[in-house]
Write an enzyme that holds these catalytic residues in place. Sequence first.
Site, mmCIF file in Angstrom:
data_model
loop_
_atom_site.group_PDB
_atom_site.id
_atom_site.type_symbol
_atom_site.label_atom_id
_atom_site.label_comp_id
_atom_site.label_asym_id
_atom_site.label_seq_id
_atom_site.Cartn_x
_atom_site.Cartn_y
_atom_site.Cartn_z
ATOM 1 N N PHE A 4 57.252 -28.046 -19.259
ATOM 2 C CA PHE A 4 57.072 -26.607 -19.499
ATOM 3 C C PHE A 4 58.429 -25.881 -19.460
ATOM 4 O O PHE A 4 58.856 -25.281 -20.462
ATOM 5 C CB PHE A 4 56.108 -26.097 -18.418
ATOM 6 N N THR A 28 55.070 -36.421 -16.806
ATOM 7 C CA THR A 28 54.253 -35.200 -16.891
ATOM 8 C C THR A 28 54.636 -34.349 -18.099
ATOM 9 O O THR A 28 53.922 -33.409 -18.433
ATOM 10 C CB THR A 28 54.381 -34.336 -15.608
ATOM 11 N N GLY A 29 55.748 -34.666 -18.737
ATOM 12 C CA GLY A 29 56.160 -33.948 -19.944
ATOM 13 C C GLY A 29 55.368 -34.419 -21.155
ATOM 14 O O GLY A 29 54.621 -35.394 -21.089
ATOM 15 N N ASP A 48 64.243 -42.264 -17.595
ATOM 16 C CA ASP A 48 63.844 -41.860 -16.248
ATOM 17 C C ASP A 48 65.126 -41.721 -15.429
ATOM 18 O O ASP A 48 65.814 -42.721 -15.174
ATOM 19 C CB ASP A 48 62.923 -42.935 -15.671
ATOM 20 N N SER A 67 60.992 -33.511 -12.573
ATOM 21 C CA SER A 67 60.087 -33.697 -11.427
ATOM 22 C C SER A 67 58.682 -33.275 -11.813
ATOM 23 O O SER A 67 58.512 -32.299 -12.538
ATOM 24 C CB SER A 67 60.507 -32.842 -10.224
ATOM 25 N N TYR A 137 56.801 -33.516 -2.260
ATOM 26 C CA TYR A 137 57.510 -32.592 -3.148
ATOM 27 C C TYR A 137 58.505 -31.755 -2.353
ATOM 28 O O TYR A 137 59.688 -31.669 -2.702
ATOM 29 C CB TYR A 137 56.499 -31.693 -3.852
ATOM 30 N N LYS A 141 62.633 -32.001 -2.686
ATOM 31 C CA LYS A 141 63.471 -30.879 -3.128
ATOM 32 C C LYS A 141 64.449 -30.458 -2.044
ATOM 33 O O LYS A 141 65.569 -30.038 -2.338
ATOM 34 C CB LYS A 141 62.590 -29.703 -3.552
#
Length: 265
Positions: A4, A28-29, A48, A67, A137, A141
Amino acid sequence: AAGFLGSHLSDYLLDGGFSVVGMDNLLTGDLANIQHLTGRDFVFVKHDVTNYINLPGPIDLIFHFASPASPIDYLRVPIQTLKVGSLGTHNTLGLAKAKQARFLLASTSEVYGDPLVHPQREDYWGNVNPVGPRGVYDEAKRFAEAMTMAYHRVHGVQTRIVRIFNTYGPRIRIDDGRAVPAFMSQALRNEDVTVFGDGSQTRSLCYVSDLIDGIFRLMLSDTSDPVNIGNPQELTISQLAEQIIALTGSRSRVVYRPLPVDDPR
Ligand code: UDP
């Protein structure tokens, strides 16, 4: 690049006259997000970034946005999430050092965990459960931020850290589970709108073009400390649900479902 935010960032940079190399492992893309870039000054590399990155030629700017970012995604692929935040950040920083490029890390409001301080200033250290389901997550991060600052301090890499709050706009996956696309798709189908918990938890929503503009300006600034980009006006999730129902003219009703574990209030 095929996610996104990465796809919008690619649009923005191409419109600004940059040559763009976009990477994605498509976990996820989705290539559909960058199909419209065919014929522009854009090269796609399926890779990756948890593995060594080999890119010939000079590079000026590196934006590390790789991510999973939606809770349902990182709960499904927790180990990949930890690896891309740690190994992926190490590799992209190594590339920045080798190319003497500027580096920007996409971090998150999730580094504040379930915050005990409101609103969250950048100097608040957060309240994170490392061993809960969201820890994969949040801690990835937080590690990524620490690694970025270490490359800045030890190797003098020009680094930037943006802490992104909830962002919405075109190309967000309709099934990515987040509140805005979930409520919009439910409202448009006149289905129940599922508010988790009592709906009093707040979020700071940012429209995607505002976010991308802010990120580019941060990259050009000389600020190596983290910078929040969101919205100074928070909404409760109940308000968001009601607003979406009103705007879509939907017959949907709001229904309440259990709050996910460690969901920030
Ligand atoms: N949420 C909800 N219903 C949904 C999806 C999300 O009430 O169908 C809630 C979620 O529990 C959280 C807030 O909306 O409190 C924002 O969730 P989202 O997944 O959009 O992002 P988060 O900020 O939690 O990463």
